[in-house]
Design a protein around this motif. Structure first.
Motif, PDB file in Angstrom:
ATOM      1  N   ALA A 190       7.019  -9.658 -73.106  1.00 42.82           N
ATOM      2  CA  ALA A 190       7.521  -9.239 -71.717  1.00 42.82           C
ATOM      3  C   ALA A 190       6.495  -9.285 -70.618  1.00 42.82           C
ATOM      4  O   ALA A 190       5.053  -9.202 -71.046  1.00 42.82           O
ATOM      5  N   PRO A 191       6.555  -9.494 -69.429  1.00 46.70           N
ATOM      6  CA  PRO A 191       5.505  -9.656 -68.067  1.00 46.70           C
ATOM      7  C   PRO A 191       5.076  -7.963 -68.261  1.00 46.70           C
ATOM      8  O   PRO A 191       5.534  -7.159 -68.597  1.00 46.70           O
ATOM      9  N   LYS A 192       3.611  -8.228 -67.945  1.00 47.46           N
ATOM     10  CA  LYS A 192       2.899  -6.798 -67.723  1.00 47.46           C
ATOM     11  C   LYS A 192       3.428  -6.322 -66.496  1.00 47.46           C
ATOM     12  O   LYS A 192       3.977  -7.062 -65.616  1.00 47.46           O
ATOM     13  N   HIS A 193       3.308  -5.015 -66.544  1.00 50.67           N
ATOM     14  CA  HIS A 193       3.918  -4.031 -65.322  1.00 50.67           C
ATOM     15  C   HIS A 193       2.907  -2.807 -65.081  1.00 50.67           C
ATOM     16  O   HIS A 193       1.715  -2.753 -65.567  1.00 50.67           O
ATOM     17  N   ASP A 194       3.115  -2.338 -63.895  1.00 51.93           N
ATOM     18  CA  ASP A 194       2.379  -1.327 -63.444  1.00 51.93           C
ATOM     19  C   ASP A 194       2.615   0.148 -63.974  1.00 51.93           C
ATOM     20  O   ASP A 194       1.880   1.098 -63.662  1.00 51.93           O
ATOM     21  N   GLY A 195       3.621   0.371 -65.166  1.00 59.23           N
ATOM     22  CA  GLY A 195       3.897   1.492 -65.434  1.00 59.23           C
ATOM     23  C   GLY A 195       4.851   2.372 -64.802  1.00 59.23           C
ATOM     24  O   GLY A 195       5.299   3.430 -65.381  1.00 59.23           O
ATOM     25  N   SER A 196       5.396   1.970 -63.697  1.00 57.77           N
ATOM     26  CA  SER A 196       6.307   2.462 -63.182  1.00 57.77           C
ATOM     27  C   SER A 196       7.617   2.395 -63.870  1.00 57.77           C
ATOM     28  O   SER A 196       7.745   1.208 -64.521  1.00 57.77           O
ATOM     29  N   GLU A 197       8.585   3.272 -63.818  1.00 57.19           N
ATOM     30  CA  GLU A 197       9.830   2.909 -64.616  1.00 57.19           C
ATOM     31  C   GLU A 197      10.728   1.724 -63.903  1.00 57.19           C
ATOM     32  O   GLU A 197      11.242   0.978 -64.772  1.00 57.19           O
ATOM     33  N   THR A 198      10.637   1.534 -62.598  1.00 59.87           N
ATOM     34  CA  THR A 198      11.130   0.403 -62.177  1.00 59.87           C
ATOM     35  C   THR A 198      10.842  -0.798 -62.592  1.00 59.87           C
ATOM     36  O   THR A 198      11.395  -1.860 -63.088  1.00 59.87           O
ATOM     37  N   GLN A 199       9.058  -1.024 -62.741  1.00 66.84           N
ATOM     38  CA  GLN A 199       8.791  -2.162 -63.285  1.00 66.84           C
ATOM     39  C   GLN A 199       8.900  -2.204 -64.788  1.00 66.84           C
ATOM     40  O   GLN A 199       9.094  -3.449 -65.307  1.00 66.84           O
ATOM     41  N   ILE A 200       8.963  -1.380 -65.588  1.00 67.32           N
ATOM     42  CA  ILE A 200       9.186  -1.176 -66.779  1.00 67.32           C
ATOM     43  C   ILE A 200      10.588  -1.843 -66.954  1.00 67.32           C
ATOM     44  O   ILE A 200      10.739  -2.803 -67.927  1.00 67.32           O
ATOM     45  N   GLN A 201      11.533  -1.504 -66.390  1.00 69.32           N
ATOM     46  CA  GLN A 201      12.729  -1.997 -66.519  1.00 69.32           C
ATOM     47  C   GLN A 201      12.820  -3.287 -66.055  1.00 69.32           C
ATOM     48  O   GLN A 201      13.478  -4.140 -66.921  1.00 69.32           O
ATOM     49  N   GLN A 202      12.260  -3.672 -65.243  1.00 64.44           N
ATOM     50  CA  GLN A 202      12.269  -5.247 -64.798  1.00 64.44           C
ATOM     51  C   GLN A 202      11.600  -6.305 -65.738  1.00 64.44           C
ATOM     52  O   GLN A 202      11.973  -7.337 -65.975  1.00 64.44           O
TER      53      GLN A 202
END
Length: 396
Positions: A136-148
């Motif tokens: 899965a793509p890396k994310h910034d740790g925010s819930e929105t980006q985790i879901q994306q």
């Protein structure tokens, strides 16, 4: 004050942790946490007394300094292990790496996979020719980006030597824990039916097994839509049957206590292709059977407990129905993943390291040699000591 038994206590604790698991450093610690919970809870439920052939080995020393390991897949040679580790050791920004370890040589290798992704749930194919992996793509740790990130998850496949790397053309959405058919022509995986908005109690639920046909490139449900609350170990045991561990089909959501009581808490199922009806749980003669896997001789392995003695144990059930058990050491109470070697010589497991909390993701490896029997810790080499395995894309 109401009194609950140990099994119910750990069920409650599991739900509390699921509600707290909302901010993690990587994709696995959020949307995919349910897979780890199946193995961890319920294995510290009882303290059984030593009992003959099932007595726990004396002297098992749990590791004190754990690492963020995830799941074990064992090559058909029963010597090579495949797993992932999330770490900042090699990259200060953090990575989740796919690693290969040989029990005999004690050599640790890491696959040089494309950057920008978090890798998890790596699995050898039954013949050892291929590896299938979640990413899965890396994310910034925010819930929105985790879901994306979860919504954009992919399944990749390559040969076990790192060649012919490619991404499967699957529909968008969460897809987890892929595993290959015995003839290596199909890939099954878990897909949730519900991906909740940030702030919900869990990120996803209502899981079913889907199957992708590599030849026809078709993707469909393997059997009925059962909508399990969570999911665990799964593997093909024939061309048309899958052995898996799972908790809580939605059909019994309002009467789960009665359902669990009826089937002695078993979370082991055998799914048959194109069967719309939910199968009854297996191995109900053992309380709280879970963490199922099978070897090449048709034996099935699982964890559970046999009361009043000897308590929490590993079990083997032969095709003829004979059951062998090995009682767990009393200081080994937080198992995250359990799987039997294809030749049945040992059972490998990941456990929470001594003194750590579950949410710390500090784990270590061990194995039970079934012939001895001995419970042995595995001292995994540091990531800095690992050697690179190049990964090359498919040319077609």
């Amino acid at each position: 004050m109401a009194i609950i038994n140990a099994a119910e206590f750990w069920k409650i604790m599991k739900r509390l942790i699921e509600q707290l698991s909302k901010s993690f450093n990587d994709i696995r610690r959020c949307g995919i946490l349910f897979l780890l919970c199946v193995g961890m809870f319920g294995n510290g439920e009882v303290q059984g007394r030593p009992s003959g052939n099932g007595s726990p080995a004396e002297g098992f020393a749990p590791a004190k300094n754990g690492r963020d390991f995830d799941r074990i897949s064992i090559h058909p040679n029963s010597e090579d292990w495949l797993f992932t580790e999330c770490s900042h050791e090699l990259n200060p920004a953090g990575d989740c790496l796919v690693l290969r370890y040989n029990l005999k040589t004690q050599q640790l290798q890491r696959y040089q996979l494309p950057d920008g992704y978090l890798y998890s749930y790596a699995s050898f194919s039954p013949q050892g020719h291929y590896i299938v992996i979640n990413r899965a793509p890396k994310h910034d740790g925010s819930e929105t980006q985790i879901q994306q990130s979860i919504e954009n998850a992919e399944i990749v496949v390559m040969r076990s030597n790192g060649t012919d790397f490619r991404v499967l053309p699957l529909a968008k959405g969460s897809k987890l824990a892929p595993f290959m058919s015995l003839d290596e022509t199909k890939i099954a995986y878990w897909r949730p039916g519900v991906l909740r908005s940030p702030g919900g109690k869990t990120m996803s639920t209502d899981f079913d097994v889907y199957e992708y046909d590599l030849k026809s490139q078709s993707d469909s449900l393997f059997s009925g839509r059962y909508q399990f609350f969570e999911a665990g170990n799964a593997q093909y045991i024939s061309a048309d049957e899958i052995l898996l561990s799972s908790y809580g089909p939605r059909k019994y959501a309002q009467s789960m206590g009665d359902y669990q009581k009826k089937y002695n808490g078993s979370e082991v199922y055998k799914l048959k292709r194109n069967n719309p009806d939910l199968p009854v749980p297996s191995f109900t003669e053992i309380e709280h059977a879970r963490d199922s896997s099978a070897d090449n001789q048709g034996n099935t392995y699982f964890s559970g407990q046999k009361l009043p003695s000897p308590g929490a144990s590993f079990f083997k059930r032969s095709p003829a129905g004979d059951i062998t058990l090995w009682q767990q050491p009393l200081n080994l109470i937080a198992l995250r993943h359990v799987v039997a070697a294809p030749d049945g010589r040992y059972i490998a497991f990941i456990y929470a390291s001594e003194g750590s909390r579950y949410r710390d993701q500090k784990s270590a490896f061990g194995r039970l040699d079934t012939g001895t029997p001995q419970w042995l810790p595995i001292d995994m080499p540091a990531l800095a000591a690992s050697t690179l395995l190049p990964v090359r894309p498919a040319t077609d």
